[in-house]
Scaffold this active site. Structure first.
Site, PDB file in Angstrom:
ATOM      1  N   THR A  87       0.816  -1.226   0.000  1.00  0.00           N
ATOM      2  CA  THR A  87       0.000   0.000   0.000  1.00  0.00           C
ATOM      3  C   THR A  87       0.848   1.275   0.000  1.00  0.00           C
ATOM      4  O   THR A  87       0.307   2.375  -0.045  1.00  0.00           O
ATOM      5  CB  THR A  87      -1.016   0.020   1.184  1.00  0.00           C
ATOM      6  OG1 THR A  87      -0.320  -0.234   2.394  1.00  0.00           O
ATOM      7  CG2 THR A  87      -2.111  -1.005   0.994  1.00  0.00           C
ATOM      8  N   MET A  99     -10.268  -4.761  10.263  1.00  0.00           N
ATOM      9  CA  MET A  99     -10.193  -5.506  11.534  1.00  0.00           C
ATOM     10  C   MET A  99     -11.097  -4.853  12.568  1.00  0.00           C
ATOM     11  O   MET A  99     -11.112  -5.232  13.719  1.00  0.00           O
ATOM     12  CB  MET A  99      -8.767  -5.479  12.078  1.00  0.00           C
ATOM     13  CG  MET A  99      -7.846  -6.491  11.479  1.00  0.00           C
ATOM     14  SD  MET A  99      -6.264  -6.246  12.289  1.00  0.00           S
ATOM     15  CE  MET A  99      -5.586  -7.865  12.184  1.00  0.00           C
ATOM     16  N   ASN A 192      -2.939   0.514 -13.236  1.00  0.00           N
ATOM     17  CA  ASN A 192      -2.794   0.438 -14.688  1.00  0.00           C
ATOM     18  C   ASN A 192      -1.545  -0.381 -15.027  1.00  0.00           C
ATOM     19  O   ASN A 192      -0.741  -0.725 -14.142  1.00  0.00           O
ATOM     20  CB  ASN A 192      -2.815   1.830 -15.326  1.00  0.00           C
ATOM     21  CG  ASN A 192      -1.668   2.703 -14.855  1.00  0.00           C
ATOM     22  OD1 ASN A 192      -0.505   2.280 -14.870  1.00  0.00           O
ATOM     23  ND2 ASN A 192      -1.979   3.927 -14.436  1.00  0.00           N
ATOM     24  N   ARG A 194       1.185   0.286 -16.595  1.00  0.00           N
ATOM     25  CA  ARG A 194       2.485   0.919 -16.324  1.00  0.00           C
ATOM     26  C   ARG A 194       2.840   0.765 -14.848  1.00  0.00           C
ATOM     27  O   ARG A 194       3.970   0.438 -14.493  1.00  0.00           O
ATOM     28  CB  ARG A 194       2.438   2.407 -16.690  1.00  0.00           C
ATOM     29  CG  ARG A 194       3.751   3.078 -16.395  1.00  0.00           C
ATOM     30  CD  ARG A 194       3.693   4.573 -16.605  1.00  0.00           C
ATOM     31  NE  ARG A 194       5.016   5.147 -16.461  1.00  0.00           N
ATOM     32  CZ  ARG A 194       5.322   6.397 -16.709  1.00  0.00           C
ATOM     33  NH1 ARG A 194       4.390   7.215 -17.142  1.00  0.00           N
ATOM     34  NH2 ARG A 194       6.542   6.833 -16.553  1.00  0.00           N
ATOM     35  N   ARG A 203       9.023  -4.844  -6.448  1.00  0.00           N
ATOM     36  CA  ARG A 203       8.575  -5.883  -5.513  1.00  0.00           C
ATOM     37  C   ARG A 203       8.829  -7.310  -5.987  1.00  0.00           C
ATOM     38  O   ARG A 203       8.652  -8.243  -5.199  1.00  0.00           O
ATOM     39  CB  ARG A 203       7.080  -5.700  -5.229  1.00  0.00           C
ATOM     40  CG  ARG A 203       6.741  -4.318  -4.696  1.00  0.00           C
ATOM     41  CD  ARG A 203       7.496  -3.999  -3.427  1.00  0.00           C
ATOM     42  NE  ARG A 203       7.072  -2.720  -2.853  1.00  0.00           N
ATOM     43  CZ  ARG A 203       7.451  -2.307  -1.649  1.00  0.00           C
ATOM     44  NH1 ARG A 203       8.250  -3.039  -0.901  1.00  0.00           N
ATOM     45  NH2 ARG A 203       7.061  -1.124  -1.186  1.00  0.00           N
TER      46      ARG A 203
HETATM   47  C1  LIG Z   1      13.336  -3.586  -0.794  1.00  0.00           C
HETATM   48  C2  LIG Z   1      12.561  -2.426  -0.308  1.00  0.00           C
HETATM   49  C3  LIG Z   1      12.777  -1.934   0.964  1.00  0.00           C
HETATM   50  C4  LIG Z   1      12.076  -0.807   1.438  1.00  0.00           C
HETATM   51  N1  LIG Z   1      12.291  -0.367   2.695  1.00  0.00           N
HETATM   52  C5  LIG Z   1      11.623   0.703   3.170  1.00  0.00           C
HETATM   53  C6  LIG Z   1      11.835   1.207   4.497  1.00  0.00           C
HETATM   54  O1  LIG Z   1      12.628   0.684   5.251  1.00  0.00           O
HETATM   55  N2  LIG Z   1      11.109   2.269   4.903  1.00  0.00           N
HETATM   56  C7  LIG Z   1      10.200   2.917   4.084  1.00  0.00           C
HETATM   57  O2  LIG Z   1       9.597   3.894   4.498  1.00  0.00           O
HETATM   58  N3  LIG Z   1       9.982   2.454   2.835  1.00  0.00           N
HETATM   59  C8  LIG Z   1      10.653   1.379   2.363  1.00  0.00           C
HETATM   60  N4  LIG Z   1      10.391   0.914   1.095  1.00  0.00           N
HETATM   61  C9  LIG Z   1       9.333   1.563   0.321  1.00  0.00           C
HETATM   62  C10 LIG Z   1       9.887   2.498  -0.766  1.00  0.00           C
HETATM   63  O3  LIG Z   1      10.756   3.441  -0.205  1.00  0.00           O
HETATM   64  C11 LIG Z   1       8.732   3.218  -1.496  1.00  0.00           C
HETATM   65  O4  LIG Z   1       8.091   4.116  -0.625  1.00  0.00           O
HETATM   66  C12 LIG Z   1       7.682   2.285  -2.020  1.00  0.00           C
HETATM   67  O5  LIG Z   1       8.255   1.168  -2.628  1.00  0.00           O
HETATM   68  C13 LIG Z   1       6.791   3.029  -3.028  1.00  0.00           C
HETATM   69  O6  LIG Z   1       7.462   3.123  -4.262  1.00  0.00           O
HETATM   70  P1  LIG Z   1       7.741   4.494  -5.015  1.00  0.00           P
HETATM   71  O7  LIG Z   1       8.526   5.411  -4.141  1.00  0.00           O
HETATM   72  O8  LIG Z   1       8.324   4.168  -6.330  1.00  0.00           O
HETATM   73  O9  LIG Z   1       6.331   5.212  -5.152  1.00  0.00           O
HETATM   74  P2  LIG Z   1       4.956   4.889  -5.889  1.00  0.00           P
HETATM   75  O10 LIG Z   1       3.920   5.374  -4.982  1.00  0.00           O
HETATM   76  O11 LIG Z   1       4.916   3.465  -6.360  1.00  0.00           O
HETATM   77  O12 LIG Z   1       4.974   5.861  -7.111  1.00  0.00           O
HETATM   78  C14 LIG Z   1       5.523   5.531  -8.392  1.00  0.00           C
HETATM   79  C15 LIG Z   1       6.453   6.626  -8.862  1.00  0.00           C
HETATM   80  O13 LIG Z   1       5.714   7.849  -8.965  1.00  0.00           O
HETATM   81  C16 LIG Z   1       6.565   8.931  -8.579  1.00  0.00           C
HETATM   82  N5  LIG Z   1       5.979   9.592  -7.379  1.00  0.00           N
HETATM   83  C17 LIG Z   1       4.902   9.185  -6.677  1.00  0.00           C
HETATM   84  N6  LIG Z   1       4.621  10.044  -5.697  1.00  0.00           N
HETATM   85  C18 LIG Z   1       5.558  11.013  -5.760  1.00  0.00           C
HETATM   86  C19 LIG Z   1       5.823  12.177  -5.002  1.00  0.00           C
HETATM   87  N7  LIG Z   1       5.065  12.554  -3.963  1.00  0.00           N
HETATM   88  N8  LIG Z   1       6.863  12.952  -5.357  1.00  0.00           N
HETATM   89  C20 LIG Z   1       7.646  12.628  -6.398  1.00  0.00           C
HETATM   90  N9  LIG Z   1       7.476  11.512  -7.163  1.00  0.00           N
HETATM   91  C21 LIG Z   1       6.442  10.722  -6.844  1.00  0.00           C
HETATM   92  C22 LIG Z   1       7.935   8.339  -8.277  1.00  0.00           C
HETATM   93  O14 LIG Z   1       8.688   8.396  -9.467  1.00  0.00           O
HETATM   94  C23 LIG Z   1       7.607   6.916  -7.927  1.00  0.00           C
HETATM   95  O15 LIG Z   1       8.674   6.003  -8.124  1.00  0.00           O
HETATM   96  C24 LIG Z   1      11.092  -0.192   0.604  1.00  0.00           C
HETATM   97  C25 LIG Z   1      10.868  -0.694  -0.685  1.00  0.00           C
HETATM   98  C26 LIG Z   1      11.581  -1.788  -1.143  1.00  0.00           C
HETATM   99  C27 LIG Z   1      11.304  -2.298  -2.522  1.00  0.00           C
END
Ligand SMILES: Cc1cc2nc3c(=O)[nH]c(=O)nc-3n(C[C@H](O)[C@H](O)[C@H](O)COP(=O)(O)OP(=O)(O)OC[C@H]3O[C@@H](n4cnc5c(N)ncnc54)[C@H](O)[C@@H]3O)c2cc1C
Length: 247
Positions: A87, A99, A192, A194, A203
């Protein structure tokens, strides 16, 4: 864990191609047949033309057209930990089992001890399992048996305590605080094509936790049936690219 495809855009790849052709097409794609719109694309038949165009878009990082087709999955029996991870993706829409309104008051704690209601990580029972950030390697049978005993005792006691709190009239929304993070949850998620590739980039990667990786692999299998040219290309040429953010 179970993942089912609930609903999806019909002919997603016709939609992707039509949207992409719009960008370089003098006439109005809304009033032409798909065959006409695809006329200038290389390929002996319409399937080959779709393959050509989709391969071209993906290889050039032209990902916009893949935002048009939507897909919805129903996911059963992942842990609350996995749910918290997935999420985090802000362009995915979710419905998560509550829950607050679903009380696990009829669950038999003995079934919990046997592995129901709470997800059991493989490291609780597999001596050869090596986790990320794990100090040392495989362990002996005795150590893993002790791990499993502690794990099962702990989750069973949590569920028993939860049920006792419900019996004492505590609302489920508060009693749930004692439940483990491994407690199973069902959810529905939509995204979507993409975004699905982006989620898979992050993931399905080796450094993700085993549970979300397993869920993402199931999602990818269903995506390959729904949108075959795109996810075949993704599997062959793009999977395991490292945390690619944008074109
Ligand atoms: C192996 C692993 C370990 C992780 N460990 C941690 C952890 O310890 N703590 C933690 O907090 N998180 C952790 N994460 C989560 C990670 O940091 C991301 O928050 C999460 O995977 C969401 O992906 P995303 O940042 O690509 O954003 P998504 O919400 O999937 O958005 C997709 C893309 O849209 C763009 N985007 C979306 N929103 C914004 C915005 N507000 N500003 C600028 N660009 C934006 C970015 O290019 C982003 O990559 C982990 C993830 C992985 C895969």
């Amino acid at each position: 864990m179970k993942v089912e495809l609930l609903a999806a855009t019909d002919d997603p790849e016709e939609l992707i191609c039509t949207a992409a052709r719009n960008d370089y097409y003098a006439d109005f794609v809304g009033e032409e047949s798909f065959e006409t719109v695809m006329e200038s694309i290389d390929g002996d038949d319409i399937e080959a033309k779709k393959e050509t165009l989709i391969g071209h878009l993906l290889s050039h990082g032209h990902f916009g057209p893949f935002e048009h087709p939507q897909v919805t999955f129903a996911v059963k029996g992942i842990s609350r930990s996995c749910m918290a991870q997935i999420t985090r993706h802000r362009h995915v829409s979710f419905d998560v089992q509550s829950m607050r309104y679903v009380a696990f008051d009829d669950v038999d704690p003995e079934d919990v001890r046997e592995g129901e209601m709470v997800v059991t990580p493989p490291s609780a029972s597999d001596p050869d399992w090596i986790g990320r950030n794990q100090k040392g390697g495989a362990v002996d049978e005795e150590t893993v048996a002790e791990r499993e005993e502690i794990f099962r005792e702990s989750v069973t006691r949590s569920v028993e305590d939860y049920q006792r709190l419900l019996d004492l009239g505590m609302p489920p929304e508060d009693a749930r605080f004692v439940l483990p993070i491994g407690t199973e949850v069902n959810m529905v998620m939509s995204m979507n094509a993409r975004m699905l590739m982006h989620v898979a980039d992050m993931r399905a990667a080796a450094d993700s936790q085993w549970e979300i990786r397993e869920m993402t692999e199931k999602v990818l299998d269903l995506a390959a049936e729904w949108c075959p040219i795109t996810f075949d290309y993704y599997e062959q040429n793009m999977k395991n690219r490292k945390n690619r953010l944008a074109p």
